[in-house]
Scaffold this active site. Sequence first.
Site, PDB file in Angstrom:
ATOM      1  CB  SER C  45      30.981  63.861  61.676  1.00  0.00           C
ATOM      2  OG  SER C  45      31.268  65.217  63.069  1.00  0.00           O
ATOM      3  CE  LYS C 161      38.058  66.127  61.181  1.00  0.00           C
ATOM      4  NZ  LYS C 161      36.738  65.098  60.838  1.00  0.00           N
ATOM      5  CB  SER C 163      35.562  70.450  59.470  1.00  0.00           C
ATOM      6  OG  SER C 163      35.631  69.099  60.320  1.00  0.00           O
ATOM      7  N   GLY C 186      39.501  69.371  58.234  1.00  0.00           N
ATOM      8  CA  GLY C 186      38.470  68.090  57.426  1.00  0.00           C
ATOM      9  C   GLY C 186      38.211  67.410  56.240  1.00  0.00           C
TER      10      GLY C 186
END
Lengths: 297, 297, 297, 297
Positions: C45, C161, C163, C186
Amino acid sequence: MQLRGIFAALTTPFDDSGELRLDLFERNLASYESTELAGYLVLGSSAEAIYLTTDEKRAVLRAAANVQKIKLAGTGEESLRATVEMTRYAASLGYAAAVVRTPHYYKKSMTPAALIGFYRDLADTSPIPIILYNIPPLTGIDLTLDATIALASHPNIVGLKESSGNTDKLVRLMAAGLPNFAVLVGGASTLYPSLCAGASGAILALAAAAPEACLAIENAYRAGNHARALAAQQAVLRACAAFEALSIAGLKGAVDVAGDGARYGGPPRKPQLPLTAAQKQALAEAFAGLRIAVPAS
Amino acid sequence: MQLRGIFAALTTPFDDSGELRLDLFERNLASYESTELAGYLVLGSSAEAIYLTTDEKRAVLRAAANVQKIKLAGTGEESLRATVEMTRYAASLGYAAAVVRTPHYYKKSMTPAALIGFYRDLADTSPIPIILYNIPPLTGIDLTLDATIALASHPNIVGLKESSGNTDKLVRLMAAGLPNFAVLVGGASTLYPSLCAGASGAILALAAAAPEACLAIENAYRAGNHARALAAQQAVLRACAAFEALSIAGLKGAVDVAGDGARYGGPPRKPQLPLTAAQKQALAEAFAGLRIAVPAS
Amino acid sequence: MQLRGIFAALTTPFDDSGELRLDLFERNLASYESTELAGYLVLGSSAEAIYLTTDEKRAVLRAAANVQKIKLAGTGEESLRATVEMTRYAASLGYAAAVVRTPHYYKKSMTPAALIGFYRDLADTSPIPIILYNIPPLTGIDLTLDATIALASHPNIVGLKESSGNTDKLVRLMAAGLPNFAVLVGGASTLYPSLCAGASGAILALAAAAPEACLAIENAYRAGNHARALAAQQAVLRACAAFEALSIAGLKGAVDVAGDGARYGGPPRKPQLPLTAAQKQALAEAFAGLRIAVPAS
Amino acid sequence: MQLRGIFAALTTPFDDSGELRLDLFERNLASYESTELAGYLVLGSSAEAIYLTTDEKRAVLRAAANVQKIKLAGTGEESLRATVEMTRYAASLGYAAAVVRTPHYYKKSMTPAALIGFYRDLADTSPIPIILYNIPPLTGIDLTLDATIALASHPNIVGLKESSGNTDKLVRLMAAGLPNFAVLVGGASTLYPSLCAGASGAILALAAAAPEACLAIENAYRAGNHARALAAQQAVLRACAAFEALSIAGLKGAVDVAGDGARYGGPPRKPQLPLTAAQKQALAEAFAGLRIAVPAS
């Protein structure tokens, strides 16, 4: 009782130190009695009911007990037992129906089943009819379409005040063809399309400040004059935007500025903040514009 | 008073018809007195305070007035004046501090400025220290980091119960280095990482059902034994998941099943629904597992 | 491959007209290679991958193909077929694993069953291991705890991951004891409590701007020095707050100001707005403070 | 070009392995050409545009280039540069206007200023008019009333597709009296009240499955027959509920069951799941009922 037309969601007057002023409440009522409003909601969200003690709530209900128009009592409390008790008290004073907000503090447990149980238990014991009251922006929960339809079959549940602004739900509710079940919307800025979609009427905070502006929308709609209804609808938008942004303080300020001295708004109770001078001035301008903008019938 | 350690967020016993049972509340208190808990929160969210009348709230506060441990009173009401009054009553009974939930019904007007005004006005007049209480999952509003830091400078505001589960905010609060301001978290499932991040302790619903399991986490952490603290943390997760999904009914069921008969949970008040037999059985299994899983200190 | 330690979520350099600058990307990589970072996420991102054409994505993947550290490729697309294709391309370039964001545009149909199907289909065909990537603030959907646990049993799904900033979920995931499944968080502002809770490491945007500040937290934690880890954690908060509020423009500004001229951040692609001079200045001050605040190991 | 009437938001046909079937797309177009629809939206949210490669998007645009009715192209991409490019391509094929969804992935930076910049930059360079497209349930962001009004003054921005279902915003937009700016709504279940509030028409997924049912609402409204318009509105609700709950798979199933064999819906691309047999059966029943329920004009 016919749940149709425009009901004003009344405010509760306090003085600058936060003391209840029933005398000013009664003065306001006298002023509203000369309008074409269908009736009143006493102790709704507009009334800061949640800031009143039990004794104060009862005193406010008594103060409005002798009006000529249809009177509805906001009797919702978080517990069933307190709601039953306040509803019985309103019934003893001659209120036509009780408007009962969804209990909501324990959001996770306020499932459709719990809410259906709550309203059925209440309706079973209430001497007066029950009107459901759904206002997700304040409660954080939504009484679903299916739960509403399930509750509408109870003989002592006669309507819904829907303040979600959800037109899709409104359309679907009307299409369900529920007999003896009226839907009253809670937002003045969408009154005309809501009437088109089938709402019977509305319980409006704006009607406590500017009843004629609300009635102009409904009257045009009832007369089949859609163009005038739309114009009347558009006329109120600036005033709605002006007071709604300021919550209860804004509504009370609007009652002050729009009533030609016949009605008292005053400050909200703390922790709500009173209006600043600039906010009052902006409200006054928006409501002065409203008076000019409403189309003549 | 030192705001440190594990406080139990007590439940309020009712019988099957919803009547308050102060005798059972006192029996529960006697049982908790023999634990290593730091103290209690009376009339918090776990206590269904919102379902009690004013008289009932006062009676519950009186019933816990003579405990040996630190006692905190939940005194938050929607209006400032009612909060002031209940806080004064708690002070008169010897409560160490008042834990005051953010007022929240009129969400749009509960701005940081309004909340700061509310807590400052309250702290100015309260005979006992004030602990802020932020619980967005129930109130729908969040007391911001900046508002919290602004309030922490008031000499009579001594801490925060943070029940948002927001670890980022917790880390930032601790880093702000607020003198004489304690942060107590509200979630048992993240107690250990919260202590790592700098929380002083916790006010926990789980501690009303299984105080030892909560204490095991804190004791291991205080002893610098991070491995055991993490194991103790992981040991409570299944029990947390089991009761939290069922809201207050689940917590009360947990008090019933985990207390070896020394404590009474009972049903919640309506509109909350009581547990089904299957739900009770699932709770019993989760808490039986908890007893085995907690690592010995 | 061991998914442990700090990975930098790299940015993608553009010039002022928005053209891709692979030369500057390679210069940045050369600078990162001399740090103690565990590796990189390319096309996450932070990399504005969603603003790149397919050809540009491939070019960026190629540009990082020869680094010495562990390289992870962000290969998530909304459709399964495009995700499979990009994952295969990354595999052909020697990437160690693919980090695949939840597809999310059609939120209502991205049920746990659909997401489980998506990741299993992908993992079945991918030549390299898959790391799940959950980022609800950007996607608007959450990969649930149960779906994650179900997916962790697939031999070619090796980690997550996470986040969301949800510490409760992190604790529960770790307690599930999933073999051969690593959780990387994250968010730099909660790195230390996340490590305490059991995370293996992190993939961090901050690590692209200030790798040493992130490593200081992890190194202290690995050394069992909790006090220093907490101090290192608190040291990064102001810098985090400064760049996170400005989204990708803020991160790229941070890369510019924190790299001593060795790294290029530059502007984001439109529609993101570039930083104002005042914003750049505020970032520079926050990162100058960071350099001083990080405790020496 | 007059933005008025009912536009169908077309689906994109795939075979069971997910391959694009332009032949079936062209067959569908031939069928729609004989209806009274005002035109089509190609590559909208209903079209799974987000699952298509750039080449596939261009091929779909080409396939619809020769229709007789007004054709609108969905050309929104996350980056400005890709949106500009796709819009130019649509213009080169003779599309009347581009319908451009709000970019939304980096939600925090998609401020009103960023969105206003995006649309103005696009409109400045686009050879064809731009229609704003706001769909918060999918994008997670809302193009505000004020931003919309600001953009409406651009000579090359000619309208808005509003799919929020927010009637309040619709009323306020209409009241703003924006010259040469049309509002098309995106929900069939509130079409009639939206027309009452002033919408010019609608771009509807339902119109791809059951164009006549949508046209019946609009025709009755245009004829001033409010009773029939309301009946026609209520007639579509069950069908709407049936397909909307199933997202794109539901819409495509509806295209299959409602088209008498003249139109192909087919499966969605993965990760969306295809319909089960039971879901198909329920859809078929809802749409069979629709055919009976629509009032004759």
